[in-house]
Write a protein that holds these residues in place. Structure first.
Motif, PDB file in Angstrom:
ATOM      1  N   HIS A 181       0.852  -1.195   0.000  1.00 32.53           N
ATOM      2  CA  HIS A 181       0.000   0.000   0.000  1.00 32.53           C
ATOM      3  C   HIS A 181       0.890   1.248   0.000  1.00 32.53           C
ATOM      4  O   HIS A 181       1.971   1.251   0.599  1.00 32.53           O
ATOM      5  CB  HIS A 181      -0.916   0.026   1.221  1.00 32.53           C
ATOM      6  CG  HIS A 181      -1.835  -1.161   1.315  1.00 32.53           C
ATOM      7  ND1 HIS A 181      -3.088  -1.184   0.758  1.00 32.53           N
ATOM      8  CD2 HIS A 181      -1.648  -2.378   1.908  1.00 32.53           C
ATOM      9  CE1 HIS A 181      -3.655  -2.363   1.009  1.00 32.53           C
ATOM     10  NE2 HIS A 181      -2.801  -3.105   1.709  1.00 32.53           N
ATOM     11  N   ASP A 183       0.776   5.923  -0.182  1.00 31.06           N
ATOM     12  CA  ASP A 183      -0.077   7.103  -0.018  1.00 31.06           C
ATOM     13  C   ASP A 183      -0.486   7.595  -1.407  1.00 31.06           C
ATOM     14  O   ASP A 183      -0.184   6.967  -2.424  1.00 31.06           O
ATOM     15  CB  ASP A 183       0.644   8.187   0.789  1.00 31.06           C
ATOM     16  CG  ASP A 183       1.958   8.604   0.143  1.00 31.06           C
ATOM     17  OD1 ASP A 183       2.034   8.629  -1.099  1.00 31.06           O
ATOM     18  OD2 ASP A 183       2.918   8.914   0.873  1.00 31.06           O
ATOM     19  N   ASP A 184      -1.198   8.724  -1.452  1.00 33.98           N
ATOM     20  CA  ASP A 184      -1.744   9.187  -2.732  1.00 33.98           C
ATOM     21  C   ASP A 184      -0.826  10.133  -3.491  1.00 33.98           C
ATOM     22  O   ASP A 184      -1.207  10.659  -4.535  1.00 33.98           O
ATOM     23  CB  ASP A 184      -3.100   9.862  -2.505  1.00 33.98           C
ATOM     24  CG  ASP A 184      -2.992  11.146  -1.699  1.00 33.98           C
ATOM     25  OD1 ASP A 184      -1.937  11.365  -1.065  1.00 33.98           O
ATOM     26  OD2 ASP A 184      -3.960  11.922  -1.706  1.00 33.98           O
ATOM     27  N   ASP A 228      -2.618   3.413  -3.840  1.00 33.29           N
ATOM     28  CA  ASP A 228      -3.200   4.291  -2.816  1.00 33.29           C
ATOM     29  C   ASP A 228      -4.705   4.116  -2.697  1.00 33.29           C
ATOM     30  O   ASP A 228      -5.400   4.984  -2.188  1.00 33.29           O
ATOM     31  CB  ASP A 228      -2.878   5.751  -3.145  1.00 33.29           C
ATOM     32  CG  ASP A 228      -3.414   6.156  -4.526  1.00 33.29           C
ATOM     33  OD1 ASP A 228      -3.949   5.283  -5.249  1.00 33.29           O
ATOM     34  OD2 ASP A 228      -3.303   7.341  -4.883  1.00 33.29           O
ATOM     35  N   PRO A 231      -6.495   3.429   1.683  1.00 33.29           N
ATOM     36  CA  PRO A 231      -5.850   4.127   2.803  1.00 33.29           C
ATOM     37  C   PRO A 231      -6.528   3.790   4.124  1.00 33.29           C
ATOM     38  O   PRO A 231      -7.733   3.513   4.166  1.00 33.29           O
ATOM     39  CB  PRO A 231      -6.026   5.603   2.442  1.00 33.29           C
ATOM     40  CG  PRO A 231      -7.282   5.634   1.619  1.00 33.29           C
ATOM     41  CD  PRO A 231      -7.289   4.351   0.834  1.00 33.29           C
ATOM     42  N   ASN A 235      -5.353  11.103   3.458  1.00 33.91           N
ATOM     43  CA  ASN A 235      -4.060  11.559   2.952  1.00 33.91           C
ATOM     44  C   ASN A 235      -3.972  13.082   3.040  1.00 33.91           C
ATOM     45  O   ASN A 235      -3.949  13.796   2.027  1.00 33.91           O
ATOM     46  CB  ASN A 235      -3.866  11.092   1.509  1.00 33.91           C
ATOM     47  CG  ASN A 235      -3.555   9.611   1.417  1.00 33.91           C
ATOM     48  OD1 ASN A 235      -2.478   9.161   1.787  1.00 33.91           O
ATOM     49  ND2 ASN A 235      -4.528   8.856   0.934  1.00 33.91           N
ATOM     50  N   ASN A 240      -0.313  10.928   8.449  1.00 34.37           N
ATOM     51  CA  ASN A 240      -1.249  10.014   7.792  1.00 34.37           C
ATOM     52  C   ASN A 240      -0.617   9.344   6.584  1.00 34.37           C
ATOM     53  O   ASN A 240      -0.893   8.168   6.290  1.00 34.37           O
ATOM     54  CB  ASN A 240      -2.510  10.759   7.375  1.00 34.37           C
ATOM     55  CG  ASN A 240      -3.361  11.172   8.562  1.00 34.37           C
ATOM     56  OD1 ASN A 240      -3.075  10.803   9.697  1.00 34.37           O
ATOM     57  ND2 ASN A 240      -4.396  11.951   8.316  1.00 34.37           N
ATOM     58  N   TRP A 241       0.240  10.074   5.853  1.00 36.59           N
ATOM     59  CA  TRP A 241       0.936   9.446   4.727  1.00 36.59           C
ATOM     60  C   TRP A 241       1.782   8.273   5.202  1.00 36.59           C
ATOM     61  O   TRP A 241       1.848   7.239   4.540  1.00 36.59           O
ATOM     62  CB  TRP A 241       1.814  10.490   4.015  1.00 36.59           C
ATOM     63  CG  TRP A 241       1.035  11.504   3.231  1.00 36.59           C
ATOM     64  CD1 TRP A 241      -0.189  11.348   2.668  1.00 36.59           C
ATOM     65  CD2 TRP A 241       1.439  12.842   2.938  1.00 36.59           C
ATOM     66  NE1 TRP A 241      -0.593  12.497   2.028  1.00 36.59           N
ATOM     67  CE2 TRP A 241       0.399  13.436   2.174  1.00 36.59           C
ATOM     68  CE3 TRP A 241       2.577  13.599   3.232  1.00 36.59           C
ATOM     69  CZ2 TRP A 241       0.471  14.750   1.714  1.00 36.59           C
ATOM     70  CZ3 TRP A 241       2.643  14.905   2.758  1.00 36.59           C
ATOM     71  CH2 TRP A 241       1.602  15.470   2.007  1.00 36.59           C
ATOM     72  N   GLN A 243       1.218   6.350   7.742  1.00 35.23           N
ATOM     73  CA  GLN A 243       0.346   5.215   8.057  1.00 35.23           C
ATOM     74  C   GLN A 243      -0.088   4.462   6.802  1.00 35.23           C
ATOM     75  O   GLN A 243      -0.181   3.233   6.799  1.00 35.23           O
ATOM     76  CB  GLN A 243      -0.899   5.699   8.816  1.00 35.23           C
ATOM     77  CG  GLN A 243      -0.637   6.247  10.195  1.00 35.23           C
ATOM     78  CD  GLN A 243      -1.924   6.600  10.914  1.00 35.23           C
ATOM     79  OE1 GLN A 243      -2.807   5.759  11.057  1.00 35.23           O
ATOM     80  NE2 GLN A 243      -2.037   7.848  11.341  1.00 35.23           N
ATOM     81  N   ASN A 244      -0.350   5.211   5.741  1.00 35.34           N
ATOM     82  CA  ASN A 244      -0.842   4.574   4.516  1.00 35.34           C
ATOM     83  C   ASN A 244       0.264   3.851   3.749  1.00 35.34           C
ATOM     84  O   ASN A 244      -0.028   2.930   2.987  1.00 35.34           O
ATOM     85  CB  ASN A 244      -1.501   5.621   3.613  1.00 35.34           C
ATOM     86  CG  ASN A 244      -2.782   6.175   4.215  1.00 35.34           C
ATOM     87  OD1 ASN A 244      -3.464   5.483   4.972  1.00 35.34           O
ATOM     88  ND2 ASN A 244      -3.120   7.413   3.896  1.00 35.34           N
ATOM     89  N   ARG A 245       1.520   4.256   3.940  1.00 36.44           N
ATOM     90  CA  ARG A 245       2.626   3.551   3.289  1.00 36.44           C
ATOM     91  C   ARG A 245       2.991   2.341   4.157  1.00 36.44           C
ATOM     92  O   ARG A 245       3.702   2.443   5.155  1.00 36.44           O
ATOM     93  CB  ARG A 245       3.831   4.483   3.131  1.00 36.44           C
ATOM     94  CG  ARG A 245       3.566   5.679   2.238  1.00 36.44           C
ATOM     95  CD  ARG A 245       4.874   6.381   1.863  1.00 36.44           C
ATOM     96  NE  ARG A 245       5.630   6.846   3.019  1.00 36.44           N
ATOM     97  CZ  ARG A 245       5.532   8.078   3.531  1.00 36.44           C
ATOM     98  NH1 ARG A 245       4.699   8.961   2.986  1.00 36.44           N
ATOM     99  NH2 ARG A 245       6.267   8.432   4.569  1.00 36.44           N
TER     100      ARG A 245
END
Length: 262
Positions: A181, A183-184, A228, A231, A235, A240-241, A243-245
C-alpha cells in the motif's frame, strides 16, 4: 252504547327481530370479506406445507390402522428412516451453517491469540500491529521499517523483523497474502511509473525474502499491490501518509485460499 272492539292487526311477513339479525349477519360477512381482501398468502410457506403433505413424511413413522399381511417386512424401511426426507429440513441445514460459522470464529480466535502471544514474546508489538478480519489475521508493517521512501528494496534494519515473522509462519501452515500500500502522492520514474508498480514490487520483495530465508512452499503465498486505493487514514498530513505507506501480511483462515492478484 256498545264499546267498539279494537281489531288487532295481524302481522304479516318476517318478525321485526329478523331485520336486526340480518343486518348483523351482513355486517359480519362484510367484515370477514374485508379481512380476506387485505390478507396475503405466503406462497413459500403454503408450498412447503403442501409439499410436506405430499411427501407424507409426518405419517411415515406411525403405524397404519389398516392391518397388513406382513407388517415387519413393510415397516422396516420406515422405522429405519431410509424413505424419509428428514435431512432436507431447512431448520437442520440452518443449524449446520451456524455450527460451521462458530467453528470458523473459534479458529480465527485461536490464530489471533497465537499471533499476539508471539508478538509479545518477541517484543514486536510496538513495531508490528495485528488485527483480525473476515479473511484472517493481518500483520501491518510500516514503510519506515522495511523500505526507503519510493523504493522496494528491503533495508538491512528491516530484515530482523521479517526473520521473526518467518519463524511465526513456520509454525502456522496457513496460506499468506502479502499486500503493498502507498499514499496518494504520485510517483513516476523509470523503475516505478506509478504507485501500482511500487506497491506490487514491495509485496513481491517481502514474499521473495520470506521464501528464500525460510524455504517456504511458494504455493502458500500470493501478492497484491493496491497502490493508494485502500488508505487507513486520510491523505492530508505527513503522519497520515506514513500510516498509509505500509505492507500487510494476511495470515489466511485455515480453510480459505489466497485471492489472486487484484
Amino acid at each position: 252504547m256498545k264499546r267498539r272492539r279494537i281489531r288487532k292487526r295481524e302481522s304479516t311477513g318476517a318478525p321485526k327481530w329478523m331485520v336486526t339479525y340480518s343486518d348483523m349477519v351482513t355486517l359480519i360477512l362484510v367484515f370477514f370479506i374485508l379481512l380476506f381482501s387485505v390478507s396475503q398468502i405466503d406462497m413459500v410457506k403454503f408450498d412447503a406445507i403442501s409439499e410436506s403433505f405430499r411427501n407424507r413424511m409426518i405419517f411415515d413413522f406411525y403405524p397404519s390402522p389398516v392391518p397388513m399381511e406382513n407388517p415387519t417386512e413393510n415397516t422396516s424401511n420406515e422405522e429405519s428412516g431410509k424413505n424419509s426426507n428428514e435431512f432436507e429440513n431447512p431448520t437442520q441445514l440452518e443449524n449446520i451453517n451456524d455450527r460451521d460459522g462458530g467453528e470458523e470464529k473459534d479458529s480465527l480466535d485461536e490464530l489471533m491469540q497465537q499471533v499476539e502471544q508471539y508478538l509479545q514474546n518477541n517484543d514486536l508489538s510496538n513495531a508490528i500491529s495485528a488485527s483480525r478480519t473476515d479473511q484472517g489475521v493481518v500483520l501491518v508493517l510500516q514503510e519506515s521499517i522495511l523500505f526507503e521512501t519510493g523504493e522496494a528494496e528491503i533495508l538491512d534494519s528491516g530484515k530482523p523483523f521479517l526473520n521473526k515473522i518467518g519463524k511465526l509462519l513456520t509454525n502456522i501452515p496457513n496460506h499468506v497474502r502479502v499486500e503493498g500500500h502507498t499514499d496518494d502522492r504520485p510517483i513516476s520514474n523509470y523503475k516505478y511509473p506509478s504507485n501500482w508498480e511500487l506497491s506490487g514490487a514491495r509485496a513481491s520483495s517481502v514474499i521473495r525474502y520470506l521464501i528464500n530465508d525460510n524455504d517456504f512452499d511458494e504455493s502458500r503465498f500470493t501478492s497484491a499491490g493496491y497502490g493508494d486505493t485502500r488508505p487507513i487514514a486520510p491523505n492530508t498530513s505527513e503522519a497520515n501518509w506514513r500510516q498509509n505507506r505500509r505492507v500487510e501480511i494476511v495470515i489466511m483462515e485455515n480453510n480459505k485460499q489466497p485471492e489472486n492478484n487484484e
